[in-house]
Scaffold this motif. Structure first.
Motif, mmCIF file in Angstrom:
data_model
loop_
_atom_site.group_PDB
_atom_site.id
_atom_site.type_symbol
_atom_site.label_atom_id
_atom_site.label_comp_id
_atom_site.label_asym_id
_atom_site.label_seq_id
_atom_site.Cartn_x
_atom_site.Cartn_y
_atom_site.Cartn_z
ATOM 1 N N GLY A 21 -13.420 11.861 -21.469
ATOM 2 C CA GLY A 21 -12.508 11.445 -20.463
ATOM 3 C C GLY A 21 -11.298 12.236 -19.829
ATOM 4 N N VAL A 22 -10.645 13.065 -21.139
ATOM 5 C CA VAL A 22 -9.804 13.978 -20.696
ATOM 6 C C VAL A 22 -10.352 15.135 -19.936
ATOM 7 N N GLU A 61 -7.277 8.613 -25.343
ATOM 8 C CA GLU A 61 -8.263 8.824 -24.107
ATOM 9 C C GLU A 61 -9.482 9.849 -24.966
ATOM 10 N N ASN A 114 -10.989 14.252 -16.505
ATOM 11 C CA ASN A 114 -9.625 13.748 -15.672
ATOM 12 C C ASN A 114 -9.113 15.155 -15.367
ATOM 13 N N LEU A 115 -8.964 16.289 -16.145
ATOM 14 C CA LEU A 115 -8.464 17.807 -15.840
ATOM 15 C C LEU A 115 -9.528 18.096 -14.656
ATOM 16 N N LYS A 116 -10.866 17.951 -14.855
ATOM 17 C CA LYS A 116 -11.725 18.553 -13.858
ATOM 18 C C LYS A 116 -11.500 17.921 -12.445
ATOM 19 N N ASN A 117 -11.092 16.558 -12.520
ATOM 20 C CA ASN A 117 -10.631 15.783 -11.156
ATOM 21 C C ASN A 117 -9.345 16.527 -10.665
ATOM 22 N N LYS A 118 -8.501 16.620 -11.275
ATOM 23 C CA LYS A 118 -7.098 17.119 -10.818
ATOM 24 C C LYS A 118 -7.495 18.355 -10.393
#
Length: 329
Positions: free
Chosen positions: A15-16, A11, A19-23
């Motif tokens: 994108g990483v 990824e 993704n971490l921000k969304n989590k």
């Protein structure tokens, strides 16, 4: 062009991060805080002021510990008012206030209880270099402009916040307050509040010997910084906040009771502050004889007179059964 060395299952870095921000944002506590934008700066204030108070207590810096504790209780009051989000205060106003308080509490806390070098005077740094400061007042002691900066930023934060508040009030009461009226109210309340703070410092020094405020020139200079900061904050609040379109005509009459009462306090208080500023800038302090006690007593008398005018105005409205004051009773 995509780097051929990156496999199809790898990824991209962007994108990483997303993704971490969304989590992170899905964590229950974080999600709860983000539901109301005001909560994050309020919580940051509470944690920061508490840590400063503990740090100062451990270093026996009692003056600045007490200041920080005052900040903790003040922030708890703000939390009680703003935590629900119903007031719809932009976070920027709270962040500006946080910066002002950090300059105040943090700057003073960089000093030392024994008048020696502060905690960040390492590696050969001398007071005034980097975060190195000495004396009980820290940065206030080594940087004369630190006090001016603190008052200026504080004025910006207060005035900006009050512009937003009076915009909301205008909408709530369908008062159609004009741009000029909102500017004046926000500026007047903020300038009056900063002048009253000088009275607080005056009594702190005269009655409790809590801190040395630097005398007449320092206090009158603070009022000048307050004037610049409050003017700037009111302007920024009118131009930057897009929450509500400001009424472009004259203010609707009669004015809401809260506006009438506000003006009864800020007119005499800001006038008194202007006189003190003019005394320094125009006649070099001749009226106050360049005496700190004289200026302190003058501002104390101005505060007392302004509170008296406010009380008399309230009683007048009650006695004459002004319909505005009873409309929600």
């Amino acid at each position: 062009m995509r780097d051929s060395t990156i496999g199809p299952d790898v990824e991209p870095m962007g994108g990483v991060v997303m993704n971490l921000k969304n989590k992170f944002e899905k964590i229950p506590v974080i999600k709860y805080l983000n539901e109301v934008p005001e909560r994050v700066p309020l919580l940051v204030m509470l944690i920061s002021f508490t840590l400063i108070a503990i740090w100062d207590h451990q270093r026996h810096l009692i003056l600045w510990r007490n200041y920080a504790i005052t900040g903790v209780f003040g922030d708890l009051l703000l939390i009680a008012v703003f935590w629900s989000g119903r007031m719809m205060i932009p976070p920027l106003a709270l962040w500006l206030g946080f910066i002002a308080f950090i300059l105040h509490f943090g700057g003073g806390s960089l000093g030392s209880a024994d008048q020696g070098p502060g905690p960040f005077c390492w590696g050969g740094l001398k007071p005034g270099q980097g975060l190195c400061a000495d004396g009980i007042n820290g940065m206030y002691h080594v940087h004369p402009m630190w006090d001016r900066l603190t008052h200026g930023v504080g004025g910006v934060a207060l005035s900006y916040g009050f512009v937003i508040s009076f915009k909301r009030l205008s909408t709530h009461f369908s008062a159609n307050l004009s741009r000029g009226m909102i500017f004046w109210l926000a500026f007047g309340v903020s300038m009056s509040g900063m002048a009253v703070f000088e009275v607080y410092e005056f009594f702190g020094r005269m009655l409790f010997l809590t801190t040395d405020q630097g005398g007449y020139v320092n206090t009158a200079g603070d009022l000048i910084s307050d004037l610049v900061g409050c003017t700037t904050g009111a302007y920024l609040g009118l131009t930057m906040d897009k929450w509500q379109t400001v009424w472009e005509g004259a203010s609707q009459r009669p004015l809401p009771i809260i506006v009438q009462l506000t003006q009864s306090f800020i007119i005499p208080m800001t006038t008194s502050a202007f006189i003190a500023i003019a005394d320094l800038l125009i006649v070099g302090g001749m009226v106050m004889n360049r005496n700190y006690e004289s200026l302190g007593m003058y501002l104390t008398a101005a505060t007392t007179a302004s509170m008296s005018v406010l009380l008399l105005q309230y009683l007048r409205l009650r006695l004459f059964a002004n319909p505005i004051i009873h409309e929600n009773e």
